[in-house]
Design a protein around this motif. Structure first.
Motif, PDB file in Angstrom:
ATOM      1  N   ASN A   5       0.798   4.225   4.277  1.00 52.20           N
ATOM      2  CA  ASN A   5       1.691   3.190   3.767  1.00 52.20           C
ATOM      3  C   ASN A   5       0.835   2.131   3.093  1.00 52.20           C
ATOM      4  N   THR A   6       1.442   1.062   2.649  1.00 52.67           N
ATOM      5  CA  THR A   6       0.759   0.061   1.835  1.00 52.67           C
ATOM      6  C   THR A   6      -0.252  -0.757   2.623  1.00 52.67           C
ATOM      7  N   SER A   7       0.104  -1.193   3.805  1.00 51.44           N
ATOM      8  CA  SER A   7      -0.707  -2.170   4.531  1.00 51.44           C
ATOM      9  C   SER A   7      -2.161  -1.755   4.700  1.00 51.44           C
ATOM     10  N   THR A   8      -2.406  -0.552   5.127  1.00 46.67           N
ATOM     11  CA  THR A   8      -3.774  -0.128   5.397  1.00 46.67           C
ATOM     12  C   THR A   8      -4.585  -0.005   4.116  1.00 46.67           C
ATOM     13  N   LEU A   9      -3.971   0.518   3.064  1.00 41.91           N
ATOM     14  CA  LEU A   9      -4.677   0.610   1.780  1.00 41.91           C
ATOM     15  C   LEU A   9      -5.099  -0.771   1.298  1.00 41.91           C
ATOM     16  N   VAL A  10      -4.173  -1.712   1.340  1.00 42.70           N
ATOM     17  CA  VAL A  10      -4.450  -3.068   0.854  1.00 42.70           C
ATOM     18  C   VAL A  10      -5.509  -3.749   1.726  1.00 42.70           C
ATOM     19  N   LEU A  11      -5.373  -3.635   3.042  1.00 45.97           N
ATOM     20  CA  LEU A  11      -6.360  -4.255   3.930  1.00 45.97           C
ATOM     21  C   LEU A  11      -7.757  -3.678   3.699  1.00 45.97           C
ATOM     22  N   LEU A  12      -7.850  -2.366   3.580  1.00 43.47           N
ATOM     23  CA  LEU A  12      -9.156  -1.748   3.349  1.00 43.47           C
ATOM     24  C   LEU A  12      -9.733  -2.145   1.993  1.00 43.47           C
ATOM     25  N   ALA A  13      -8.884  -2.261   0.992  1.00 44.47           N
ATOM     26  CA  ALA A  13      -9.353  -2.704  -0.325  1.00 44.47           C
ATOM     27  C   ALA A  13      -9.846  -4.148  -0.256  1.00 44.47           C
ATOM     28  N   LYS A  14      -9.108  -4.996   0.432  1.00 37.74           N
ATOM     29  CA  LYS A  14      -9.475  -6.413   0.523  1.00 37.74           C
ATOM     30  C   LYS A  14     -10.813  -6.635   1.221  1.00 37.74           C
ATOM     31  N   ILE A  15     -11.151  -5.787   2.172  1.00 40.33           N
ATOM     32  CA  ILE A  15     -12.427  -5.971   2.872  1.00 40.33           C
ATOM     33  C   ILE A  15     -13.542  -5.093   2.288  1.00 40.33           C
ATOM     34  N   GLY A  16     -13.246  -4.397   1.201  1.00 41.16           N
ATOM     35  CA  GLY A  16     -14.270  -3.612   0.526  1.00 41.16           C
ATOM     36  C   GLY A  16     -14.623  -2.297   1.184  1.00 41.16           C
ATOM     37  N   CYS A  17     -13.676  -1.690   1.889  1.00 40.29           N
ATOM     38  CA  CYS A  17     -13.948  -0.428   2.594  1.00 40.29           C
ATOM     39  C   CYS A  17     -13.149   0.764   2.069  1.00 40.29           C
ATOM     40  N   LEU A  18     -12.211   0.543   1.186  1.00 43.36           N
ATOM     41  CA  LEU A  18     -11.324   1.637   0.775  1.00 43.36           C
ATOM     42  C   LEU A  18     -12.084   2.771   0.095  1.00 43.36           C
ATOM     43  N   GLU A  19     -12.946   2.442  -0.844  1.00 43.19           N
ATOM     44  CA  GLU A  19     -13.668   3.510  -1.555  1.00 43.19           C
ATOM     45  C   GLU A  19     -14.587   4.290  -0.616  1.00 43.19           C
ATOM     46  N   ASP A  20     -15.287   3.592   0.277  1.00 41.92           N
ATOM     47  CA  ASP A  20     -16.149   4.293   1.243  1.00 41.92           C
ATOM     48  C   ASP A  20     -15.325   5.207   2.136  1.00 41.92           C
ATOM     49  N   PHE A  21     -14.171   4.730   2.567  1.00 38.65           N
ATOM     50  CA  PHE A  21     -13.326   5.557   3.426  1.00 38.65           C
ATOM     51  C   PHE A  21     -12.835   6.794   2.680  1.00 38.65           C
ATOM     52  N   ILE A  22     -12.433   6.628   1.444  1.00 38.52           N
ATOM     53  CA  ILE A  22     -11.930   7.769   0.673  1.00 38.52           C
ATOM     54  C   ILE A  22     -13.024   8.816   0.478  1.00 38.52           C
ATOM     55  N   GLU A  23     -14.266   8.382   0.390  1.00 34.49           N
ATOM     56  CA  GLU A  23     -15.376   9.333   0.236  1.00 34.49           C
ATOM     57  C   GLU A  23     -15.564  10.214   1.466  1.00 34.49           C
ATOM     58  N   ILE A  24     -15.217   9.708   2.646  1.00 31.90           N
ATOM     59  CA  ILE A  24     -15.431  10.500   3.877  1.00 31.90           C
ATOM     60  C   ILE A  24     -14.140  11.044   4.475  1.00 31.90           C
ATOM     61  N   SER A  25     -12.996  10.700   3.885  1.00 28.92           N
ATOM     62  CA  SER A  25     -11.719  11.094   4.485  1.00 28.92           C
ATOM     63  C   SER A  25     -11.103  12.276   3.743  1.00 28.92           C
ATOM     64  N   PRO A  26     -10.125  12.891   4.385  1.00 27.40           N
ATOM     65  CA  PRO A  26      -9.337  13.895   3.669  1.00 27.40           C
ATOM     66  C   PRO A  26      -8.544  13.197   2.554  1.00 27.40           C
ATOM     67  N   ILE A  27      -7.927  13.970   1.719  1.00 27.05           N
ATOM     68  CA  ILE A  27      -7.097  13.421   0.640  1.00 27.05           C
ATOM     69  C   ILE A  27      -6.019  12.516   1.226  1.00 27.05           C
ATOM     70  N   ILE A  28      -5.750  11.422   0.545  1.00 26.09           N
ATOM     71  CA  ILE A  28      -4.698  10.498   0.969  1.00 26.09           C
ATOM     72  C   ILE A  28      -3.507  10.672   0.046  1.00 26.09           C
ATOM     73  N   GLU A  29      -2.343  10.852   0.646  1.00 19.84           N
ATOM     74  CA  GLU A  29      -1.092  10.914  -0.104  1.00 19.84           C
ATOM     75  C   GLU A  29      -0.266   9.674   0.200  1.00 19.84           C
ATOM     76  N   ILE A  30       0.379   9.162  -0.840  1.00 20.57           N
ATOM     77  CA  ILE A  30       1.291   8.031  -0.662  1.00 20.57           C
ATOM     78  C   ILE A  30       2.593   8.340  -1.380  1.00 20.57           C
ATOM     79  N   PRO A  31       3.704   7.844  -0.851  1.00 17.75           N
ATOM     80  CA  PRO A  31       4.973   7.979  -1.570  1.00 17.75           C
ATOM     81  C   PRO A  31       4.993   7.029  -2.775  1.00 17.75           C
ATOM     82  N   LYS A  32       5.855   7.334  -3.730  1.00 16.30           N
ATOM     83  CA  LYS A  32       5.997   6.459  -4.909  1.00 16.30           C
ATOM     84  C   LYS A  32       6.338   5.032  -4.501  1.00 16.30           C
ATOM     85  N   GLN A  33       7.089   4.866  -3.432  1.00 15.01           N
ATOM     86  CA  GLN A  33       7.486   3.536  -2.970  1.00 15.01           C
ATOM     87  C   GLN A  33       6.263   2.726  -2.518  1.00 15.01           C
ATOM     88  N   VAL A  34       5.296   3.376  -1.921  1.00 13.45           N
ATOM     89  CA  VAL A  34       4.071   2.710  -1.492  1.00 13.45           C
ATOM     90  C   VAL A  34       3.246   2.317  -2.721  1.00 13.45           C
TER      91      VAL A  34
END
Length: 162
Positions: A5-34
């Motif tokens: 959902n939106t909250s975790t993506l935004v929080l991780l982006a705000k603290i500068g961790c989203l790109e690092d997480f995406i590099e080590i995580s499985p693919i992330i899917e979001i609904p169009k609403q998110v």
């Protein structure tokens, strides 16, 4: 794969961790609403980063039928993005839901759906040596300040780093 959902993506982006997480995580899917919620403030850093990750197909956008979302919203106290994420989750395809939303977390617990919050992601990045001890503690403190985490939860995750 993870559903988010939106909250975790935004929080991780705000603290500068989203790109690092995406590099080590499985693919992330979001609904169009998110996607719509995450890109609401298009000029913000986090929205531009999320759009970049969508454009590079590191975050996949999936359509969810409005009628499905409406049905979920009528049964549970979820906003549109959270209801769409819940509808997207399929335990055969997804390992967990990324969420920091209290109501969605309650539903995940009730339905025995694995979920991951932003603080847990910081711990994972620390364990994978993507963050030093000092950086992990700093990121957790940032999350505690900008998120809606209880002191107890914050202290729990802090103890995971020490």
């Amino acid at each position: 794969m993870l559903a988010s959902n939106t909250s975790t993506l935004v929080l991780l982006a705000k603290i500068g961790c989203l790109e690092d997480f995406i590099e080590i995580s499985p693919i992330i899917e979001i609904p169009k609403q998110v996607k719509k919620e995450a890109l609401f403030n298009r000029d913000s850093y986090y929205a531009r980063l999320i759009q970049k990750l969508i454009d590079s197909r590191k975050i996949k956008v999936v359509p969810i039928k409005t009628i499905t979302i409406t049905g979920i919203m009528s049964q549970f106290r979820l906003d549109e993005g959270e209801a769409a994420t819940y509808a997207l989750f399929d335990n055969k395809r997804h390992k967990a839901i990324l969420t920091d939303d209290g109501e969605l977390i309650k539903l995940c617990k009730l339905e025995k759906i694995p979920f991951v919050c932003a603080m847990a992601v910081v711990i994972r990045l620390f364990e994978k040596k993507r963050l030093s001890k000092e950086m992990a503690l700093s990121k957790l403190e940032n999350l505690h300040e900008i998120g809606r985490y209880s002191k107890g939860l914050y202290e729990h995750f802090k103890s995971e780093v020490k």
